[in-house]
Design an enzyme around this catalytic site. Structure first.
Site, PDB file in Angstrom:
ATOM      1  N   HIS A 263       0.836  -1.208   0.000  1.00  0.00           N
ATOM      2  CA  HIS A 263       0.000   0.000   0.000  1.00  0.00           C
ATOM      3  C   HIS A 263       0.875   1.264   0.000  1.00  0.00           C
ATOM      4  CE1 HIS A 263      -3.714   2.287   1.186  1.00  0.00           C
ATOM      5  NE2 HIS A 263      -2.795   3.122   1.660  1.00  0.00           N
ATOM      6  N   GLU A 264       1.818   1.321   0.915  1.00  0.00           N
ATOM      7  CA  GLU A 264       2.644   2.533   1.023  1.00  0.00           C
ATOM      8  C   GLU A 264       3.574   2.681  -0.181  1.00  0.00           C
ATOM      9  OE1 GLU A 264       1.808   4.770   3.117  1.00  0.00           O
ATOM     10  OE2 GLU A 264       0.458   3.459   4.269  1.00  0.00           O
ATOM     11  N   HIS A 267       1.720   4.552  -2.771  1.00  0.00           N
ATOM     12  CA  HIS A 267       1.781   6.009  -2.581  1.00  0.00           C
ATOM     13  C   HIS A 267       3.140   6.550  -3.039  1.00  0.00           C
ATOM     14  CE1 HIS A 267      -1.953   6.829  -0.483  1.00  0.00           C
ATOM     15  NE2 HIS A 267      -1.717   5.941   0.465  1.00  0.00           N
ATOM     16  N   GLU A 293      -4.984   7.727  -2.909  1.00  0.00           N
ATOM     17  CA  GLU A 293      -5.463   6.484  -2.333  1.00  0.00           C
ATOM     18  C   GLU A 293      -5.784   5.471  -3.436  1.00  0.00           C
ATOM     19  OE1 GLU A 293      -4.865   6.648   0.733  1.00  0.00           O
ATOM     20  OE2 GLU A 293      -5.642   4.687   1.293  1.00  0.00           O
TER      21      GLU A 293
HETATM   22 ZN    ZN Z   1      -3.088   5.213   1.875  1.00  0.00          ZN
END
Ligand code: ZN
Length: 499
Positions: A263-264, A267, A293
Site C-alpha cells: 500500500h505505502e 503512494h 489512495e
Molecule cells: Zn493510503
C-alpha cells in the site's frame, strides 16, 4: 518588472518554500520513526518556529500580488499558470483567517488531539466530546472567512477532492449501499473461507527477510526509496527521488505487514513518478487524496491480492515459513488473503466491507455539518450505524467512535476519499487490463510493466491536471462507480460460491 523578472522573483519564493518544506518533512519523518523521545520538547519548539517561518513566506501578501500579475500575463506558460493558480488558492484559503485565530485554532487542535488520546485510552467518549464540539465550531468559523457561496461541508469535501460535493458523494455512497449491503450479508451467511493459517506465529525477523524480496519485486529501489517501521504506516518524502515509507509487523499475522508495505509503496511510486521538473513546486504532489489512495489501493487490492502476484511471490514466502505455510496451497493462500468479514475497526477491514466504514463516517460528518446529528450521544449513533450496515457493535469506544484520529484535528471531508480511491482504482485497472497483460507481468516478475502504465496515464501529471481530467484521459470516460461494484460482486460471488 518584466515577465522574466517577475518569474525570477516567483521562482525564488517557490524555492525558499521548498527548502523549509524539505526540512520540515525530514524532521517529521524522523520524529515518527527514529528520533529519541527525550529530545522531543527541544525539537518540537524549533519545528514550530520553522513552521511559523514557512507560514510567513507562504502567506506573503506581496507574493499574492505578484501571482495575480503573473496570471494576468498572457505570455505565461501553461504549467506555471497552473501552479500559480494553485498557489493563489493556497494563499487565499490561509490568509483569510486572522492570524491570532489561526494560532488559537492550532492550539485547540493540539489539546483536542490529546483529549482524543486520553478518551481512547480510557474508553470514554465524554472526555473527547466537548473538544469535538469546539473543533467543529472553529472549523465553521474558518470556512466562513473564505466568503465562498458553496455550502460548508461541500467546501470541506472539495478541499480533499476538488470537484466533489455532497450531491456526487450521495450518489456514490447510495450506489454502494444499494449493492454492497446485500452482498456483504450473503458473504456473511455463506460458508466461510479458511484463513487461520495466516494468524500463526510468524517471527518478525523472518517477515523482514521476505519484505526485502517483496520490495525488490515492487521496484521500490533503494536509490530513491527507504522503508522504516512505525505504529501507523505512512509515506512521505522530500522530492521524487527521496521517498520514505513505513510498515508495521505483527508477530501473529503474516499478511498485515505485506499489504501495508505494498500500500505505502503505491503512494511512494506515485510521487516518484511525477515529472521531476515539478520537484519543489506545488505541482509535485498527487492531485487529490482520492487519486493518491487510488494508487495505493490499486497496488494493494487489485495487484497484490491476485493469484498472478502470488504465483511469483508465494514460493519465497513458503520457503521463509515452511512450518506455517508448507502444506498450504497457492489457491488456499490467495483465498485466505481475500477473506471478507464485517468488523469494527476501519484500518483492519477487508476490501469488501471497508467502504461501509467510510459510508458511516460520511453520513455522520454530513449530519454534523447539516445540523441533523449532534456530538452529544454520537458514540451511540456510531454504534447504531455499525449495527445497521455491518451487523456489528463495539463494546468499547476505542473500537467504536474513538478509533480514528481524523476528527480530533478537524480533518472533516477526508474520509470519503478513501472509498473513492478504491473505486477510481477499479476503473483504472479495467482499462490497464485491456491494454497490457497484467497477470502475465505479475506472474513473471515484471511489476514494472504495470508501474509504467500507471506512470504514463496517471502519475507523471502530478497536479498539472485535475483528477477527473486524468480519469478521462486514462480511461476514455468519466468516473463510473459501477466498475467498482461489478468488480466486487464478481470477485466475492466467486470466492464465496454465491451463485
Ligand atoms: Zn493510503
Amino acid at each position: 518588472m518584466n515577465l522574466n523578472e517577475k518569474l525570477q522573483k516567483y521562482n525564488d519564493w517557490v524555492f525558499r518554500m521548498s527548502a523549509y518544506r524539505m526540512a520540515l518533512a525530514v524532521i517529521g519523518i524522523d520524529k515518527l520513526t527514529v528520533a529519541p523521545e527525550a529530545g522531543s520538547d527541544y525539537r518540537d519548539k524549533r519545528t514550530a518556529f520553522l513552521s511559523g517561518e514557512l507560514f510567513s513566506i507562504e502567506t506573503d501578501p506581496e507574493m499574492l500580488k505578484l501571482i495575480e500579475e503573473l496570471l494576468e500575463d498572457e505570455n505565461l506558460d501553461s504549467e506555471t499558470r497552473r501552479a500559480a493558480e494553485l498557489y493563489r488558492k493556497m494563499i487565499h484559503d490561509t490568509v483569510c483567517i486572522p492570524k491570532d485565530e489561526y494560532v488559537e485554532a492550532m492550539e485547540l487542535m493540539n489539546s483536542s488531539y490529546n483529549a482524543w488520546l486520553e478518551a481512547k485510552m480510557k474508553n470514554d467518549y465524554s472526555i473527547f466530546e466537548p473538544y469535538l464540539k469546539k473543533v467543529i465550531a472553529v472549523k465553521k468559523k474558518q470556512y466562513e472567512y473564505r466568503g465562498s457561496d458553496m455550502p460548508l461541508y461541500d467546501q470541506m469535501l472539495d478541499d480533499y477532492e476538488p470537484g466533489m460535493n455532497r450531491e456526487k458523494y450521495d450518489a456514490f455512497f447510495g450506489a454502494l449501499k444499494e449493492r454492497l449491503v446485500p452482498l456483504i450479508r450473503r458473504v456473511t451467511e455463506a460458508e466461510q473461507v479458511e484463513d487461520s493459517f495466516l494468524y500463526l506465529n510468524y517471527p518478525v525477523s523472518d517477515q523482514k527477510a521476505f519484505t526485502d524480496t517483496l520490495l525488490a519485486y515492487l521496484h521500490f529501489d533503494p536509490s530513491w526509496g527507504y522503508q522504516n517501521e512505525t505504529e501507523h504506516p505512512f509515506t512521505n518524502g522530500t522530492c521524487s527521488n527521496d521517498m520514505r515509507t513505513t510498515t508495521k509487523y505483527l508477530e501473529n499475522n503474516v499478511i498485515s505487514a505485506i499489504l501495508s508495505t505494498v500500500h505505502e509503496v503505491g503512494h511512494a511510486t506515485y510521487q516518484h513518478d511525477v515529472d521531476p521538473r515539478y520537484d519543489g513546486t506545488i505541482l509535485a504532489d498527487g492531485i487529490s487524496s482520492g487519486m493518491h489512495e487510488s494508487q495505493s489501493r490499486l497496488f494493494e487490492n487489485y495487484l497484490a491480492k491476485t493469484k498472478a502476484f502470488w504465483e511469483c511471490n508465494y514460493p519465497a514466502l513458503q520457503k521463509q515459513f515452511p512450518q506455517q505455510l508448507g502444506s498450504v496451497s497457492l489457491d488456499q493462500f490467495v483465498d485466505a488473503v481475500n477473506v471478507a468479514k464485517p468488523s469494527l475497526v476501519r484500518t483492519e477491514a477487508d476490501e469488501l466491507t471497508y467502504p461501509m466504514h467510510i459510508l458511516i463516517r460520511y453520513e455522520i460528518e454530513k449530519g454534523l455539518f447539516e445540523g441533523t446529528i449532534s456530538t452529544e450521544g454520537l458514540d451511540k449513533t456510531w454504534d447504531d450505524m455499525y449495527e445497521k450496515y455491518l451487523g456489528v457493535r463495539a463494546e468499547k469506544a476505542s473500537a467504536g467512535i474513538l478509533q480514528d484520529v481524523h476528527w480530533s484535528d478537524g480533518s472533516f471531508g477526508y474520509f470519503p476519499t478513501y472509498a473513492l480511491g478504491s473505486a477510481f482504482a477499479a476503473q483504472f485497472v479495467r482499462k490497464m487490463r485491456s491494454e497490457i497483460d497484467v497477470d502475465e507481468a505479475l506472474r513473471t516478475g515484471h511489476f514494472e510493466i504495470c508501474v509504467n502504465w500507471l506512470k504514463e496515464h496517471i502519475h507523471h501529471y502530478g497536479c498539472l491536471l485535475e483528477a477527473d481530467e486524468i480519469m478521462k484521459k486514462a480511461t476514455g470516460e468519466e468516473f463510473n462507480v459501477n466498475y467498482y461494484l461489478d468488480y466486487l460482486e464478481d470477485k466475492y460471488t466467486k470466492l464465496y460460491h454465491l451463485d
